[in-house]
Write a protein that holds these residues in place. Structure first.
Motif, PDB file in Angstrom:
ATOM      1  N   HIS A 130       0.375  -1.163   0.283  1.00  0.00           N
ATOM      2  CA  HIS A 130      -0.150  -0.111   0.215  1.00  0.00           C
ATOM      3  C   HIS A 130       0.692   1.023  -0.122  1.00  0.00           C
ATOM      4  CE1 HIS A 130      -3.057   3.015   0.838  1.00  0.00           C
ATOM      5  NE2 HIS A 130      -3.689   2.022   0.944  1.00  0.00           N
ATOM      6  N   LEU A 131       1.868   1.456   1.290  1.00  0.00           N
ATOM      7  CA  LEU A 131       2.957   2.446   1.244  1.00  0.00           C
ATOM      8  C   LEU A 131       2.043   4.108   1.191  1.00  0.00           C
ATOM      9  CD1 LEU A 131       5.082   1.451  -1.904  1.00  0.00           C
ATOM     10  CD2 LEU A 131       5.148   0.796   0.697  1.00  0.00           C
ATOM     11  N   LEU A 160       5.170   6.553  -5.620  1.00  0.00           N
ATOM     12  CA  LEU A 160       5.578   5.868  -3.795  1.00  0.00           C
ATOM     13  C   LEU A 160       6.375   4.429  -4.208  1.00  0.00           C
ATOM     14  CD1 LEU A 160       3.015   6.168  -1.315  1.00  0.00           C
ATOM     15  CD2 LEU A 160       4.907   7.737  -1.815  1.00  0.00           C
ATOM     16  N   GLU A 161       7.261   3.801  -3.989  1.00  0.00           N
ATOM     17  CA  GLU A 161       7.871   3.176  -4.374  1.00  0.00           C
ATOM     18  C   GLU A 161       9.209   2.829  -3.435  1.00  0.00           C
ATOM     19  OE1 GLU A 161      10.487   3.423  -7.661  1.00  0.00           O
ATOM     20  OE2 GLU A 161       9.088   3.546  -9.281  1.00  0.00           O
ATOM     21  N   ALA A 162       9.023   1.015  -2.842  1.00  0.00           N
ATOM     22  CA  ALA A 162       9.798   0.379  -1.646  1.00  0.00           C
ATOM     23  C   ALA A 162      11.313   0.175  -2.445  1.00  0.00           C
ATOM     24  CB  ALA A 162       9.303  -0.192  -1.098  1.00  0.00           C
ATOM     25  N   GLU A 163      12.419  -0.062  -1.457  1.00  0.00           N
ATOM     26  CA  GLU A 163      13.481  -0.123  -1.868  1.00  0.00           C
ATOM     27  C   GLU A 163      13.485  -1.274  -1.759  1.00  0.00           C
ATOM     28  OE1 GLU A 163      16.233   1.077   0.644  1.00  0.00           O
ATOM     29  OE2 GLU A 163      15.597   3.029   0.791  1.00  0.00           O
ATOM     30  N   ARG A 171       7.027  -0.780   5.991  1.00  0.00           N
ATOM     31  CA  ARG A 171       6.431   0.830   5.866  1.00  0.00           C
ATOM     32  C   ARG A 171       5.258   0.378   5.887  1.00  0.00           C
ATOM     33  NH1 ARG A 171       8.877   3.148   0.511  1.00  0.00           N
ATOM     34  NH2 ARG A 171       7.555   4.879   0.632  1.00  0.00           N
ATOM     35  N   ASP A 172       4.406  -0.847   5.478  1.00  0.00           N
ATOM     36  CA  ASP A 172       2.993  -1.267   5.492  1.00  0.00           C
ATOM     37  C   ASP A 172       2.929  -1.042   7.108  1.00  0.00           C
ATOM     38  OD1 ASP A 172       2.189  -0.080   3.732  1.00  0.00           O
ATOM     39  OD2 ASP A 172       1.770  -2.224   2.444  1.00  0.00           O
ATOM     40  N   PRO A 236      10.530  -3.961  17.290  1.00  0.00           N
ATOM     41  CA  PRO A 236       9.443  -3.960  17.039  1.00  0.00           C
ATOM     42  C   PRO A 236       8.539  -5.136  15.392  1.00  0.00           C
ATOM     43  CG  PRO A 236      11.489  -3.452  15.646  1.00  0.00           C
ATOM     44  CD  PRO A 236      12.175  -4.304  17.117  1.00  0.00           C
ATOM     45  N   LEU A 237       7.329  -4.704  15.633  1.00  0.00           N
ATOM     46  CA  LEU A 237       6.286  -4.860  14.253  1.00  0.00           C
ATOM     47  C   LEU A 237       6.809  -5.209  12.997  1.00  0.00           C
ATOM     48  CD1 LEU A 237       2.743  -5.050  16.226  1.00  0.00           C
ATOM     49  CD2 LEU A 237       5.684  -6.945  16.442  1.00  0.00           C
ATOM     50  N   GLU A 238       7.543  -5.332  11.893  1.00  0.00           N
ATOM     51  CA  GLU A 238       8.047  -5.204  11.294  1.00  0.00           C
ATOM     52  C   GLU A 238       6.953  -5.316   9.518  1.00  0.00           C
ATOM     53  OE1 GLU A 238      12.119  -6.000  11.094  1.00  0.00           O
ATOM     54  OE2 GLU A 238      12.559  -3.917  12.141  1.00  0.00           O
ATOM     55  N   THR A 239       6.116  -6.647   9.713  1.00  0.00           N
ATOM     56  CA  THR A 239       5.191  -6.773   8.807  1.00  0.00           C
ATOM     57  C   THR A 239       3.792  -6.344   9.279  1.00  0.00           C
ATOM     58  OG1 THR A 239       5.232  -8.986   9.544  1.00  0.00           O
ATOM     59  CG2 THR A 239       6.602  -8.791   8.625  1.00  0.00           C
TER      60      THR A 239
END
Length: 489
Positions: A130-131, A160-163, A171-172, A236-239
């Motif tokens: 989504h981003l 918007l683009e993710a690396e 990011r989501d 952290p929660l990363e997903t």
């Protein structure tokens, strides 16, 4: 300005009616699908818009997502110099609307974000992200369901683009943390202006939800802080999947969140929030009030009765025609005659059945259980324990056979997860009191055959879960497909 105007027809089917918003060459319209006679949302793009092909490709990818909590994309094309994306028209209250009067009840707000997290986790499994998660993209619809708008398409429109896939997941997950923070506090912990006051700071750092709003449960404070990466001493929660797993402990089901929006307001925009949208005035009729639980149950029964009338009429006509065509083919039954032949039955329809709850149980998925494909399924809602949290005795899949039939065998594929229990119920009417238990299994796993040996004539068949097998960190029943045989009449 947009290259199209009100009244323009796209794909010889979608008629543009009202321009809802426009910015930087992207225009959102309310349109009418003239074939299906329903409203749809249509994005069009001016000739100067630089990412038409990227948006169309993203929309086509998003159209393959089938989670009902994600906005459905119906069409996307670039024809005769006009690019467009057609998607579901969603009405209801956004999280931003619900926060107009301040923070929501903590667990009600958390349920909305939990549903969005589960849906977004499914999208990431399919390679979509989504981003652009903001309060305007999370909806509580007029039908009483959660919708997350703009998966895949928003990012393409905004450029918007993710690396990397890991970056898009992170990011989501952080975006979900912002939504949860907003629901708990009424403030926005992000730099962009989304219509909420910014989160307060303490020594240059974002205050935790419990520092901002009294009464926030500690576990929700921790989940929001971990998703935002501001919780010291906790990973952290990363997903999105990790956020969904943590929010699975939120009590569900819960009553629909009370809208804080005046009755005359209806959400019309489905454009990304950060496009600096300039709204265009659109007539706004008063939205319909979501039906009560009893009303929804009555509607379900009425639909089934209509199906019954149509089915009986079709069967009677077919039988009459068959008799006229070959009057001498029927022979009276005599002692010593061969046993009646069995035939496979193709159901006329199916619905999810929850008579002890809101009257329905994932109705939109029910046709998948009778489509003859083991690659699709109907499944129940996800519950906190195998016994439905003590809220009900069971839920089921109700199948209309299309006519009265004496069933000989029903084979149900429950999937490969052990732990569930189910009953097979039969009846002449689609009501709880008319359905009686004909067979049961304490192990609703794999293909289970119920030998009925020629039942009493029954029009309706129900697979009734009395206990659910585990699913991820919760419990959910599944029916992949059914095979039904009956004596030939």
């Amino acid at each position: 300005m947009s290259a199209v105007e009100p009244g323009t027809r796209l794909a010889n089917r979608f008629r543009l009616e009202d321009r809802v918003s426009e910015s930087a060459g992207a225009t959102l319209w309310k349109a009418i699908d003239e074939i299906l006679a329903r409203p749809v949302a249509v994005h069009t793009f001016s000739p100067e818009f630089p990412r038409e092909s990227e948006v169309v490709l993203a929309a086509r990818a998003a159209s393959r997502l089938h989670d009902p909590r994600l906005t459905q994309v119906f069409d996307a094309a670039d024809e005769d110099g006009t690019a467009y994306v057609v998607s579901e028209w969603v009405t209801g209250d956004s999280l931003l609307d619900l926060l107009e009067a301040g923070p929501m009840d903590p667990e009600r707000g958390a349920v909305l974000v939990a549903e969005a997290a589960e849906a977004l986790a499914h999208a990431h499994e399919a390679g979509m992200c989504h981003l652009n998660l903001t309060p305007g993209r999370l909806m509580w619809t007029e039908g009483g369901t959660v919708k997350l708008l703009g998966v895949g398409v928003d990012a393409a429109i905004l450029g918007l683009e993710a690396e990397s896939p890991e970056d898009s997941q992170r990011r989501d997950a952080e975006g979900l943390g912002r939504l949860l923070y907003a629901a708990l506090t009424g403030h926005w912990p992000g730099e962009d202006d989304c219509g909420l006051p910014p989160a307060p700071l303490d020594d240059g750092k974002i205050c935790t939800p419990r520092q901002v709003t009294a009464g926030v449960p500690g576990y929700l404070d921790t989940i929001a802080s971990r998703a935002l990466g501001v919780k010291r001493g906790a990973p952290p929660l990363e997903t999105p999947a990790a956020v969904a797993e943590e929010l699975a402990q939120v009590p569900r089901p819960v009553p629909a969140p009370a809208s804080t929006v005046p009755p005359s307001v209806e959400l019309r925009a489905e454009a990304p929030d950060t496009l600096n949208i300039r709204p265009v005035a659109v007539p706004r009729p008063q939205p319909a009030r979501p039906p009560g639980l009893f009303s929804r149950f009555i509607v379900t029964i009425v639909v089934l009765l209509v199906m019954a009338v149509v089915g009986i009429g079709a069967w009677s006509l077919g039988k009459s025609l068959g008799t006229e065509a070959s009057p001498s083919t029927s022979a009276p039954t005599t002692p010593g005659a061969e046993p009646a032949k069995t035939v496979a039955l193709t159901p006329a329809g199916a619905i999810g059945f929850d008579p002890l709850g809101d009257g329905e149980e994932r109705n939109e998925l029910a046709p998948r259980a009778i489509d003859g494909s083991y690659g699709t399924d109907w499944h129940t809602e996800s519950y906190n324990d195998a016994k439905f949290g003590g809220l009900k005795k069971g839920v089921g899949l109700l199948i209309d056979l299309g006519r009265d039939a004496r069933l000989t065998k029903v084979t149900v594929d429950f999937g490969d997860v052990p732990g569930g229990a189910a009953e097979l119920k039969l009846g002449a009417e689609p009501t709880p009191e008319a359905l009686t238990t004909a067979a049961s299994t304490k192990e609703a796993m794999g293909k289970v055959s119920f030998d009925l040996g020629g039942s009493e004539p029954s029009r309706y068949l129900m697979v009734w879960f009395t206990e659910l097998p585990p699913y991820q960190s919760r419990f959910r029943g599944t029916v992949l497909d059914l095979e039904i045989t009956a004596t030939e009449e």
